[in-house]
Design an enzyme around this catalytic site. Structure first.
Site, PDB file in Angstrom:
ATOM      1  CB  CYS A 101      70.126 101.928 100.869  1.00 16.54           C
ATOM      2  SG  CYS A 101      68.814 101.154  99.922  1.00 16.54           S
ATOM      3  CG  HIS A 135      71.531  99.235 103.540  1.00 17.81           C
ATOM      4  ND1 HIS A 135      70.211  99.300 103.936  1.00 17.81           N
ATOM      5  CD2 HIS A 135      71.505  98.911 102.217  1.00 17.81           C
ATOM      6  CE1 HIS A 135      69.438  99.042 102.904  1.00 17.81           C
ATOM      7  NE2 HIS A 135      70.198  98.795 101.851  1.00 17.81           N
ATOM      8  CG  ASN A 143      67.205  96.700 101.203  1.00 20.48           C
ATOM      9  OD1 ASN A 143      67.003  97.748 101.803  1.00 20.48           O
ATOM     10  ND2 ASN A 143      68.022  96.624 100.170  1.00 20.48           N
TER      11      ASN A 143
HETATM   12  O1  UT7 Z   1      69.630  98.419  99.126  1.00 16.25           O
HETATM   13  C1  UT7 Z   1      70.330  98.706  97.961  1.00 16.25           C
HETATM   14  C2  UT7 Z   1      71.515  97.876  97.826  1.00 16.25           C
HETATM   15  N1  UT7 Z   1      71.159  96.598  97.249  1.00 16.25           N
HETATM   16  C3  UT7 Z   1      71.992  95.598  97.357  1.00 16.25           C
HETATM   17  O2  UT7 Z   1      73.013  95.723  97.981  1.00 16.25           O
HETATM   18  C4  UT7 Z   1      71.691  94.300  96.635  1.00 16.25           C
HETATM   19  C5  UT7 Z   1      72.975  93.681  96.168  1.00 16.25           C
HETATM   20  N2  UT7 Z   1      72.782  92.463  95.447  1.00 16.25           N
HETATM   21  C6  UT7 Z   1      72.436  91.298  96.053  1.00 16.25           C
HETATM   22  O3  UT7 Z   1      72.207  91.246  97.238  1.00 16.25           O
HETATM   23  C7  UT7 Z   1      72.411  90.047  95.216  1.00 16.25           C
HETATM   24  O4  UT7 Z   1      73.035  90.298  93.975  1.00 16.25           O
HETATM   25  C8  UT7 Z   1      70.980  89.472  94.962  1.00 16.25           C
HETATM   26  C9  UT7 Z   1      70.389  88.937  96.242  1.00 16.25           C
HETATM   27  C10 UT7 Z   1      70.092  90.578  94.408  1.00 16.25           C
HETATM   28  C11 UT7 Z   1      71.045  88.343  93.952  1.00 16.25           C
HETATM   29  O5  UT7 Z   1      71.910  87.308  94.435  1.00 16.25           O
HETATM   30  P1  UT7 Z   1      73.065  86.715  93.495  1.00 16.25           P
HETATM   31  O6  UT7 Z   1      73.710  85.649  94.243  1.00 16.25           O
HETATM   32  O7  UT7 Z   1      73.915  87.883  93.043  1.00 16.25           O
HETATM   33  O8  UT7 Z   1      72.239  86.101  92.314  1.00 16.25           O
HETATM   34  P2  UT7 Z   1      72.338  86.456  90.761  1.00 16.25           P
HETATM   35  O9  UT7 Z   1      71.699  87.760  90.464  1.00 16.25           O
HETATM   36  O10 UT7 Z   1      73.736  86.223  90.337  1.00 16.25           O
HETATM   37  O11 UT7 Z   1      71.413  85.302  90.169  1.00 16.25           O
HETATM   38  C12 UT7 Z   1      71.774  83.928  90.260  1.00 16.25           C
HETATM   39  C13 UT7 Z   1      70.651  83.088  89.675  1.00 16.25           C
HETATM   40  C14 UT7 Z   1      70.196  83.585  88.330  1.00 16.25           C
HETATM   41  O12 UT7 Z   1      69.905  82.457  87.534  1.00 16.25           O
HETATM   42  P3  UT7 Z   1      70.950  81.948  86.425  1.00 16.25           P
HETATM   43  O13 UT7 Z   1      71.167  83.111  85.519  1.00 16.25           O
HETATM   44  O14 UT7 Z   1      72.178  81.561  87.199  1.00 16.25           O
HETATM   45  O15 UT7 Z   1      70.229  80.798  85.813  1.00 16.25           O
HETATM   46  C15 UT7 Z   1      68.921  84.326  88.602  1.00 16.25           C
HETATM   47  O16 UT7 Z   1      68.026  84.322  87.528  1.00 16.25           O
HETATM   48  O17 UT7 Z   1      69.493  83.166  90.522  1.00 16.25           O
HETATM   49  C16 UT7 Z   1      68.358  83.534  89.739  1.00 16.25           C
HETATM   50  N3  UT7 Z   1      67.458  84.297  90.614  1.00 16.25           N
HETATM   51  C17 UT7 Z   1      66.555  83.719  91.393  1.00 16.25           C
HETATM   52  N4  UT7 Z   1      66.214  82.417  91.583  1.00 16.25           N
HETATM   53  C18 UT7 Z   1      65.259  82.157  92.478  1.00 16.25           C
HETATM   54  C19 UT7 Z   1      67.405  85.631  90.790  1.00 16.25           C
HETATM   55  N5  UT7 Z   1      66.457  85.932  91.688  1.00 16.25           N
HETATM   56  C20 UT7 Z   1      65.925  84.749  92.078  1.00 16.25           C
HETATM   57  C21 UT7 Z   1      64.905  84.420  92.991  1.00 16.25           C
HETATM   58  N6  UT7 Z   1      64.612  83.113  93.166  1.00 16.25           N
HETATM   59  N7  UT7 Z   1      64.248  85.330  93.713  1.00 16.25           N
END
Ligand code: UT7
Length: 330
Positions: free
Chosen positions: A113, A255, A285
């Site tokens: 990216c 990005h 993305n």
């Molecule tokens: O292009 C390359 C660079 N990439 C990035 O910069 C991505 C960076 N990361 C992010 O943007 C975020 O970390 C995400 C969007 C990927 C995830 O958001 P988050 O707020 O960090 O969520 P998390 O991973 O902390 O997950 C929170 C909860 C989890 O459940 P528990 O463990 O709290 O029960 C996940 O299992 O959300 C759950 N979860 C979802 N729920 C519904 C993860 N994905 C989903 C989903 N729908 N799609």
């Protein structure tokens, strides 16, 4: 210092099919509400069997060349930033052929990216040394080919697209005002599209590793933390080199990984949120394509005007990150 650099054209292309958050909710356990509040995404475009990375890139390139007011035969260097080429040997030459840039040399560059920013900085070295004058830089990715469509943590994030710019040498003042590039291999495990080998015995004592690539795997929280910490630093250093402060920045062009990352970076830099260029709701993305896709929309909407100062930053797998500050147009 040699010739100055002006960015004189941009273009973009995206596949026709639109995958919405509600579509994703039919595929994995997720919801429109979760995706939108956590990422700002609503739609992403998904390439069909007939929409290749090379074709999307060629359309984006032709639009950029037309805006620059030159012809394809004027281009002397093409750099394609991509992690998802149609051909593992590279797709830049294929695009060169499609657009008829017969006087150019073309090659691929891979920095996930961050690829578009790294390609712009690479191009600037050839231009400042006077080797090339009219450079086409393309950022394009078709990550839908490599996403694990059963992994809700990553499959909701990615879409496909291509964006391009034309950079031209100018005798007058340089419009590329500052840049920074970084990588940190010790965090390589946090975002991968890894090769997975399968042993294929050839003759006694010799076995080839004949495999394929595994789908994208990402530690989202780790990449999120990295981006919010490192991107403001990279932009801050490029601003320092350019002798600019946050008040001098007209547009923040990041990005498009997550709207929350863009908002947090703007806040840290004390850049008002109205200055963030975002099209994440429509495209998700798109990896190396996301910066030029967003730039192209903002230029064509008339938001970005000639002479505006843009602070751009890419970040992602590697881990890699970088920034470039430039004035739009000439
Ligand atoms: O292009 C390359 C660079 N990439 C990035 O910069 C991505 C960076 N990361 C992010 O943007 C975020 O970390 C995400 C969007 C990927 C995830 O958001 P988050 O707020 O960090 O969520 P998390 O991973 O902390 O997950 C929170 C909860 C989890 O459940 P528990 O463990 O709290 O029960 C996940 O299992 O959300 C759950 N979860 C979802 N729920 C519904 C993860 N994905 C989903 C989903 N729908 N799609």
């Amino acid at each position: 210092m040699g010739a100055g650099i002006a960015i004189t054209g941009c273009g973009s292309a995206a596949p026709e099919a639109i995958l919405t958050n509600n579509h994703l909710a039919q595929m994995v356990e997720t919801s429109d509400e979760w995706i939108n509040t956590r990422t700002g995404m609503r739609n992403r475009h998904i390439a069909s069997a007939t929409e290749s990375l090379s074709q999307l890139s060629a359309v984006a390139a032709e639009n950029a060349i037309a805006m620059a007011g030159i012809s394809a035969t004027d281009i002397d260097l093409i750099i394609l930033a991509t992690s998802t080429p149609d051909d593992m040997f590279g797709s830049a030459c294929k695009i060169q052929g499609l657009i008829g840039a017969t006087n150019a040399v073309a090659f691929d560059l891979t920095a996930a990216c961050s690829g578009f920013i790294f390609a712009l900085i690479t191009a600037s070295q050839f231009m400042r040394t006077g080797v090339h004058q009219n450079v086409l830089i393309i950022g394009a990715d078709v990550l839908s080919r490599w996403v694990d469509w059963s992994d809700r943590a990553s499959c909701v994030l990615f879409g496909d697209g291509a964006g391009a710019i034309v950079c031209q040498s100018i005798a007058e003042s340089d419009r590329l005002l500052g840049f920074e590039m970084y990588s940190n291999g010790s965090q390589n495990d946090s975002l991968n599209l890894n090769y997975h080998s399968q042993s294929k015995p050839l003759v006694e004592n010799i076995t080839a590793q004949h495999g394929t690539y595994q789908p994208v795997s990402m530690n989202g929280r780790e990449v999120y933390r990295f981006a919010v910490a490192k991107v403001p630093e990279a932009i801050g250093k490029a601003m320092f080199r350019a002798n600019l402060t946050a008040d001098d920045i007209d547009w923040l062009l990041l990005h498009q990984a997550n709207q929350r990352i863009m908002d947090a970076v703007a806040k840290r830099l004390k850049i008002p949120s109205e200055k963030i260029l975002s099209n994440i709701a429509e495209y998700g993305n798109t990896s190396a394509a996301s910066i030029p896709l967003s730039l192209d929309a903002a230029v064509r909407e008339g938001k970005v005007q000639v002479g505006d100062t843009i602070a751009a930053s890419g970040f992602g797998a590697g881990l890699t990150w970088g920034s470039a500050i430039f004035k739009w147009g000439y």
